[in-house]
Every structure is written in structure tokens, then in C-alpha cells.
Enzyme design. Structure first.
Site, mmCIF file in Angstrom:
data_model
loop_
_atom_site.group_PDB
_atom_site.id
_atom_site.type_symbol
_atom_site.label_atom_id
_atom_site.label_comp_id
_atom_site.label_asym_id
_atom_site.label_seq_id
_atom_site.Cartn_x
_atom_site.Cartn_y
_atom_site.Cartn_z
ATOM 1 N N GLU A 131 0.997 4.028 1.649
ATOM 2 C CA GLU A 131 1.519 4.523 2.930
ATOM 3 C C GLU A 131 2.649 3.624 3.438
ATOM 4 O OE1 GLU A 131 -1.581 3.759 2.048
ATOM 5 O OE2 GLU A 131 -3.067 4.810 3.273
ATOM 6 N N HIS B 108 0.852 -1.201 0.000
ATOM 7 C CA HIS B 108 0.000 0.000 0.000
ATOM 8 C C HIS B 108 0.885 1.248 0.000
ATOM 9 C CE1 HIS B 108 -3.927 -1.927 1.752
ATOM 10 N NE2 HIS B 108 -3.431 -2.598 0.721
ATOM 11 N N CYS C 112 -2.219 -0.002 7.289
ATOM 12 C CA CYS C 112 -1.342 1.170 7.186
ATOM 13 C C CYS C 112 -1.409 2.017 8.459
ATOM 14 C CB CYS C 112 -1.711 2.006 5.971
ATOM 15 S SG CYS C 112 -1.340 1.147 4.423
ATOM 16 N N CYS D 208 -5.962 2.371 5.424
ATOM 17 C CA CYS D 208 -6.638 1.153 5.884
ATOM 18 C C CYS D 208 -6.060 0.790 7.266
ATOM 19 C CB CYS D 208 -6.388 0.026 4.883
ATOM 20 S SG CYS D 208 -4.714 -0.657 4.951
HETATM 21 ZN ZN ZN Z 1 -3.273 0.397 3.555
#
Ligand code: ZN
Length: 150
Positions: free
Chosen positions: A52, A50, A83, A80
Site C-alpha cells: 500500500e 509495504h 499503511c 497494517c
Molecule cells: Zn502495511
């Protein structure tokens, strides 16, 4: 919207044009960008890719630290739980997002909404079921070992 979020959104749009998901992240410390990331799941087949997390990984490697306290996360999409957890562990206590998890769900990327709901359920009702398996007698206890050494 400030220049850091503009950059995160720009990275996000670039990622979509390159076949990826619409997520970009910029990590800022002392008013300077220390790392940028985009969602790389489509390229690396790594579920933790992801935006981040990619930015956090780059910043940690670059600065050789497990402590990014004082850094600010600018994410094109609301982080999310994975993260957010990484941000917690590395000491990032502040961030901004553009698209909310609800906005993200509206375009068909709704896992975050499901996960945030899942964490509010009792352990036995969550999607991922985890079962306790205690040590057997005579097995070395790594937790005890850690406590003795720290
Ligand atoms: Zn994430």
C-alpha cells in the site's frame, strides 16, 4: 470481487513467486488505476516497503501531490497500522481488502494483529516505549516557529 481486487491479488501471488510476501495493492481514482505496489521488504531492506505504501509513493510522485483524497485502496491483505496511517495522512478514506489480518496471521505474518492490539493499550504498556524529552531553556522551539509562520 471486482477487477481492481483481482489485480491486487494477482500482484500478491506474483510477489510470492518472486520470493516476496503475499501483498499487492492497487490505487484507483476515477475508476482508473493510478498506481500499483507489492511488498518490497525482501528486496529493498526497507521496513516501509509495504504494498500500500509503495502504491501511495508512486501515486504521489506521479501526481506531485500530498492529497490523494477520492482515491480508493484495493489491498490483497488488510492494511497494517502503518499503511492505514499513511492512507489517513494522504486523504484516502476508502478501501477494500481480501485477506484479513487474522488470515494473514494464520500463515505466520501476524505483526498487524499485534500492532492493532498494542495501540489499544495505554501508552506505558505498549511494545515500543517512547519517553518525553522537553526542550531546554533557550533552545529554539520548532513548534512555536511553525505556528508563527502559519
Ligand atoms: Zn502495511
Amino acid at each position: 470481487m471486482d477487477k481492481f481486487m483481482k489485480r491486487a491479488v494477482e500482484l500478491s501471488a506474483e510477489n510470492v513467486r518472486e520470493g516476496g510476501q503475499p501483498f499487492g495493492a492497487v490505487l484507483v481514482k476515477d475508476n482508473e488505476i493510478i498506481a500499483e505496489g507489492v511488498n518490497e521488504v525482501h528486496i529493498k531492506y526497507d521496513v516501509s516497503g509495504h504494498a500500500e505504501l509503495v502504491a501511495i509513493r508512486i501515486a504521489q510522485e506521479k501526481l506531485q501531490t500530498n492529497d490523494l483524497s477520492g482515491a480508493i485502496m484495493y489491498a490483497s491483505g488488510e492494511p497494517c497500522p502503518m499503511c492505514l496511517t499513511a492512507m489517513f495522512y494522504v486523504g484516502i478514506e476508502k478501501g477494500y481488502y481480501c485477506a484479513s489480518i487474522e488470515d494473514t496471521a494464520d500463515v505466520g505474518l501476524g505483526a498487524s494483529v499485534t500492532l492493532y492490539e498494542d495501540f489499544q493499550k495505554p501508552r506505558e504498556e505498549r511494545t515500543v516505549q517512547m519517553y518525553s524529552m522537553p526542550l531546554e531553556e533557550g533552545q529554539e522551539d520548532p513548534m512555536k516557529l511553525w505556528k508563527e509562520q502559519n
